[in-house]
Scaffold this motif. Structure first.
Motif, PDB file in Angstrom:
ATOM      1  N   GLN A  53       0.850  -1.185   0.000  1.00 16.47           N
ATOM      2  CA  GLN A  53       0.000   0.000   0.000  1.00 16.47           C
ATOM      3  C   GLN A  53       0.884   1.232   0.000  1.00 16.47           C
ATOM      4  O   GLN A  53       1.879   1.305   0.713  1.00 16.47           O
ATOM      5  CB  GLN A  53      -0.895  -0.021   1.234  1.00 16.47           C
ATOM      6  CG  GLN A  53      -1.971   1.014   1.213  1.00 16.47           C
ATOM      7  CD  GLN A  53      -2.935   0.837   2.381  1.00 16.47           C
ATOM      8  OE1 GLN A  53      -2.778  -0.045   3.211  1.00 16.47           O
ATOM      9  NE2 GLN A  53      -3.932   1.684   2.433  1.00 16.47           N
ATOM     10  N   CYS A  54       0.503   2.201  -0.798  1.00 14.06           N
ATOM     11  CA  CYS A  54       1.261   3.441  -0.930  1.00 14.06           C
ATOM     12  C   CYS A  54       1.086   4.302   0.319  1.00 14.06           C
ATOM     13  O   CYS A  54      -0.009   4.457   0.836  1.00 14.06           O
ATOM     14  CB  CYS A  54       0.779   4.199  -2.161  1.00 14.06           C
ATOM     15  SG  CYS A  54       1.777   5.641  -2.546  1.00 14.06           S
ATOM     16  N   LYS A  55       2.152   4.881   0.793  1.00 11.99           N
ATOM     17  CA  LYS A  55       2.113   5.757   1.963  1.00 11.99           C
ATOM     18  C   LYS A  55       2.046   7.233   1.540  1.00 11.99           C
ATOM     19  O   LYS A  55       1.925   8.112   2.369  1.00 11.99           O
ATOM     20  CB  LYS A  55       3.347   5.545   2.844  1.00 11.99           C
ATOM     21  CG  LYS A  55       3.489   4.132   3.357  1.00 11.99           C
ATOM     22  CD  LYS A  55       2.403   3.785   4.350  1.00 11.99           C
ATOM     23  CE  LYS A  55       2.612   2.384   4.884  1.00 11.99           C
ATOM     24  NZ  LYS A  55       1.465   1.868   5.562  1.00 11.99           N
ATOM     25  N   MET A  56       2.148   7.492   0.232  1.00 14.57           N
ATOM     26  CA  MET A  56       2.136   8.855  -0.281  1.00 14.57           C
ATOM     27  C   MET A  56       0.698   9.303  -0.548  1.00 14.57           C
ATOM     28  O   MET A  56      -0.112   8.531  -1.049  1.00 14.57           O
ATOM     29  CB  MET A  56       2.935   8.896  -1.594  1.00 14.57           C
ATOM     30  CG  MET A  56       3.106  10.258  -2.171  1.00 14.57           C
ATOM     31  SD  MET A  56       4.007  10.338  -3.753  1.00 14.57           S
ATOM     32  CE  MET A  56       4.588   8.728  -4.081  1.00 14.57           C
TER      33      MET A  56
ATOM     34  N   PRO B  19      -0.607  10.009  -5.102  1.00 10.96           N
ATOM     35  CA  PRO B  19       0.554   9.718  -5.953  1.00 10.96           C
ATOM     36  C   PRO B  19       0.258  10.081  -7.405  1.00 10.96           C
ATOM     37  O   PRO B  19      -0.885  10.020  -7.860  1.00 10.96           O
ATOM     38  CB  PRO B  19       0.751   8.212  -5.787  1.00 10.96           C
ATOM     39  CG  PRO B  19      -0.575   7.702  -5.360  1.00 10.96           C
ATOM     40  CD  PRO B  19      -1.229   8.808  -4.586  1.00 10.96           C
TER      41      PRO B  19
ATOM     42  N   ASP C 249       0.175   9.695 -11.385  1.00 12.03           N
ATOM     43  CA  ASP C 249       0.085   8.612 -12.363  1.00 12.03           C
ATOM     44  C   ASP C 249       1.072   8.849 -13.492  1.00 12.03           C
ATOM     45  O   ASP C 249       1.193   9.956 -14.000  1.00 12.03           O
ATOM     46  CB  ASP C 249      -1.335   8.520 -12.936  1.00 12.03           C
ATOM     47  CG  ASP C 249      -2.342   7.985 -11.936  1.00 12.03           C
ATOM     48  OD1 ASP C 249      -1.942   7.189 -11.069  1.00 12.03           O
ATOM     49  OD2 ASP C 249      -3.524   8.355 -12.029  1.00 12.03           O
TER      50      ASP C 249
ATOM     51  N   CYS D 242       1.940   2.788  -5.921  1.00  7.58           N
ATOM     52  CA  CYS D 242       1.743   4.239  -5.793  1.00  7.58           C
ATOM     53  C   CYS D 242       1.339   4.817  -7.143  1.00  7.58           C
ATOM     54  O   CYS D 242       2.168   5.341  -7.889  1.00  7.58           O
ATOM     55  CB  CYS D 242       3.007   4.924  -5.293  1.00  7.58           C
ATOM     56  SG  CYS D 242       3.231   4.826  -3.527  1.00  7.58           S
ATOM     57  N   GLY D 243       0.082   4.715  -7.501  1.00  7.10           N
ATOM     58  CA  GLY D 243      -0.415   5.279  -8.756  1.00  7.10           C
ATOM     59  C   GLY D 243      -0.275   4.306  -9.910  1.00  7.10           C
ATOM     60  O   GLY D 243       0.213   3.179  -9.765  1.00  7.10           O
TER      61      GLY D 243
END
Length: 131
Positions: free
Chosen positions: A96-99, A102, A104, A123-124
């Motif tokens: 899972q992205c933490k940003m 994100p 694309d 992330c995207g």
């Protein structure tokens, strides 16, 4: 005399709040037809001030869209136009992205080189080799 000043202040404050609501509601105008074009991600050296805040501030059929280094009036894409679909399936993403929000790298397969697919990554979206 103090009660009179308080009344004037309250009325002015109420008018200020109502006028700000009117500006917010005016920004909810119906958008012009079409979709904003995909902009390939790049680093900006200078962030430009926005050219517009709504589609209606743009000339002719142009839309108010995120540009490379700021918000600009751009020619729209036709969302009903068929897009290229490369063969294969996207790989399964674990993690899972933490940003927040994100960026694309692509919106669909036509934004990718050769036989790569535009797939949701950690992330995207990005162009990856299909499985």
């Amino acid at each position: 005399m103090k009660l009179n000043n308080l009344l004037v202040f309250t009325v002015l404050l109420a008018l200020r709040i109502l006028s700000s609501w009117a500006v917010v509601d005016a920004g909810k105008e119906k958008a012009k037809p079409g979709a904003c074009p995909f902009i390939y991600p790049a680093n900006c050296l200078v962030h430009e001030p926005p050219q517009c805040h709504s589609d209606w501030q743009c000339p002719k059929k142009q839309k108010c869209c995120p540009g490379l280094c700021g918000i600009k009036c751009l020619d729209p894409e036709d969302p009903s136009k068929p897009v290229q679909v490369n063969p294969g399936k996207c790989p399964v993403v674990t993690g899972q992205c933490k940003m927040l929000n994100p960026r694309d790298e692509c919106r669909n397969d036509s934004h990718c080189l050769k036989s790569l697919k535009c797939c949701k990554g950690m992330c995207g979206h990005s162009c990856v080799k299909p499985v």
